[in-house]
Write a protein that holds these residues in place. Structure first.
Motif, mmCIF file in Angstrom:
data_model
loop_
_atom_site.group_PDB
_atom_site.id
_atom_site.type_symbol
_atom_site.label_atom_id
_atom_site.label_comp_id
_atom_site.label_asym_id
_atom_site.label_seq_id
_atom_site.Cartn_x
_atom_site.Cartn_y
_atom_site.Cartn_z
ATOM 1 N N ALA A 63 -25.867 -6.021 10.265
ATOM 2 C CA ALA A 63 -26.639 -7.324 10.394
ATOM 3 C C ALA A 63 -26.940 -8.446 11.443
ATOM 4 O O ALA A 63 -27.765 -8.519 11.047
ATOM 5 C CB ALA A 63 -25.958 -8.356 9.203
ATOM 6 N N GLY A 64 -26.655 -7.470 12.508
ATOM 7 C CA GLY A 64 -26.971 -8.286 14.369
ATOM 8 C C GLY A 64 -26.093 -9.453 14.377
ATOM 9 O O GLY A 64 -26.397 -9.949 15.288
ATOM 10 N N ALA A 65 -24.934 -9.641 13.662
ATOM 11 C CA ALA A 65 -23.980 -10.810 14.652
ATOM 12 C C ALA A 65 -22.690 -10.183 16.045
ATOM 13 O O ALA A 65 -23.173 -8.783 16.243
ATOM 14 C CB ALA A 65 -23.391 -10.272 13.444
ATOM 15 N N ALA A 122 -20.977 -16.997 15.917
ATOM 16 C CA ALA A 122 -20.515 -16.169 16.007
ATOM 17 C C ALA A 122 -22.650 -15.952 15.323
ATOM 18 O O ALA A 122 -22.429 -17.466 15.027
ATOM 19 C CB ALA A 122 -19.830 -15.238 14.702
ATOM 20 N N ASP A 123 -23.283 -15.607 16.455
ATOM 21 C CA ASP A 123 -24.436 -15.463 16.099
ATOM 22 C C ASP A 123 -25.237 -14.418 15.165
ATOM 23 O O ASP A 123 -24.936 -13.603 15.474
ATOM 24 C CB ASP A 123 -25.205 -15.834 17.495
ATOM 25 N N LEU A 124 -26.397 -14.625 13.682
ATOM 26 C CA LEU A 124 -26.821 -13.714 13.385
ATOM 27 C C LEU A 124 -28.103 -14.056 13.207
ATOM 28 O O LEU A 124 -28.070 -15.466 13.511
ATOM 29 C CB LEU A 124 -26.489 -13.951 12.082
ATOM 30 N N PRO A 125 -29.226 -13.176 13.003
ATOM 31 C CA PRO A 125 -30.630 -13.710 13.114
ATOM 32 C C PRO A 125 -31.187 -15.113 12.363
ATOM 33 O O PRO A 125 -30.038 -14.870 10.918
ATOM 34 C CB PRO A 125 -31.289 -12.869 12.425
ATOM 35 N N GLY A 126 -31.193 -15.990 12.446
ATOM 36 C CA GLY A 126 -31.174 -17.160 11.782
ATOM 37 C C GLY A 126 -30.032 -18.453 10.830
ATOM 38 O O GLY A 126 -30.313 -19.198 10.518
ATOM 39 N N LEU A 127 -28.578 -17.429 11.982
ATOM 40 C CA LEU A 127 -27.513 -18.484 11.646
ATOM 41 C C LEU A 127 -26.553 -18.375 12.856
ATOM 42 O O LEU A 127 -26.675 -17.813 13.108
ATOM 43 C CB LEU A 127 -26.984 -17.941 10.260
ATOM 44 N N ASP A 164 -19.755 -25.370 9.214
ATOM 45 C CA ASP A 164 -19.666 -25.079 10.163
ATOM 46 C C ASP A 164 -20.279 -23.825 10.940
ATOM 47 O O ASP A 164 -20.319 -23.389 12.156
ATOM 48 C CB ASP A 164 -18.439 -24.181 10.689
ATOM 49 N N PHE A 165 -21.373 -24.011 9.582
ATOM 50 C CA PHE A 165 -22.570 -22.885 10.189
ATOM 51 C C PHE A 165 -23.854 -23.837 10.255
ATOM 52 O O PHE A 165 -24.072 -24.983 8.935
ATOM 53 C CB PHE A 165 -22.752 -21.873 9.580
ATOM 54 N N ARG A 166 -25.147 -23.544 10.478
ATOM 55 C CA ARG A 166 -26.278 -23.732 10.754
ATOM 56 C C ARG A 166 -27.347 -22.776 11.963
ATOM 57 O O ARG A 166 -27.086 -21.841 11.129
ATOM 58 C CB ARG A 166 -26.133 -25.155 11.514
ATOM 59 N N THR A 167 -29.317 -23.328 10.273
ATOM 60 C CA THR A 167 -30.011 -22.402 10.341
ATOM 61 C C THR A 167 -29.967 -22.484 11.527
ATOM 62 O O THR A 167 -30.409 -24.210 12.287
ATOM 63 C CB THR A 167 -30.250 -22.155 9.566
ATOM 64 N N VAL A 168 -31.059 -21.347 12.666
ATOM 65 C CA VAL A 168 -31.632 -21.873 13.867
ATOM 66 C C VAL A 168 -32.930 -21.200 13.577
ATOM 67 O O VAL A 168 -33.084 -20.443 12.584
ATOM 68 C CB VAL A 168 -30.727 -21.084 15.122
#
Length: 130
Positions: free
Chosen positions: A71-73, A94-99, A126-130
């Motif tokens: 997933a690209g994490a 943890a960074d995933l595409p868009g999160l 604890d998470f946000r979209t980026v």
């Protein structure tokens, strides 16, 4: 077998546990889901995040990490702390595409140095979209 144990306990010492948590992040970021799963006991359990159904056993853990990596994490270990017992904790992102997720992971270690349980503490705040 762990490189060193806490005297009289047979459990991994703080430095071993902290090094294993850092290695976990490095192996994950290298895309090696098999090596990440090798850090775990065959009957280990992952609860990521805590409150979701657990992932149990070697095959399921390997698949969990393979899917996360696919997933690209990417993981960043910000702080790693040990304990006088058989647990260590890590503040991570943890960074995933868009999160982007910020959380805490707690690993419990067996006498052989393998992780027997991993719990990731993060939730809706604890998470946000980026």
């Amino acid at each position: 077998m762990p490189d060193s144990t806490t005297p009289g306990t047979g459990t991994p010492d703080t430095e071993y546990m902290k090094a294993t948590m850092r290695r976990y992040a490095d192996l994950f970021n290298a895309g090696d889901h098999v090596a990440v799963a090798d850090l775990y006991a065959d009957d280990a359990v992952i609860e990521d995040p805590v409150g979701k159904p657990p992932v149990a056993g070697r095959a399921a853990i390997e698949k969990f990490y393979a899917d996360s990596i696919a997933a690209g994490a990417k993981l960043t270990a910000h702080e790693v702390r040990g304990s006088y017992g058989n647990r260590a904790a890590m503040r991570f992102s943890a960074d995933l595409p868009g999160l982007h997720i910020d959380g805490i992971e707690v690993m419990t270690f067996g006498e052989d140095g393998k992780v027997v349980r991993m719990e990731a503490f993060w939730g809706p705040d604890d998470f946000r979209t980026v």
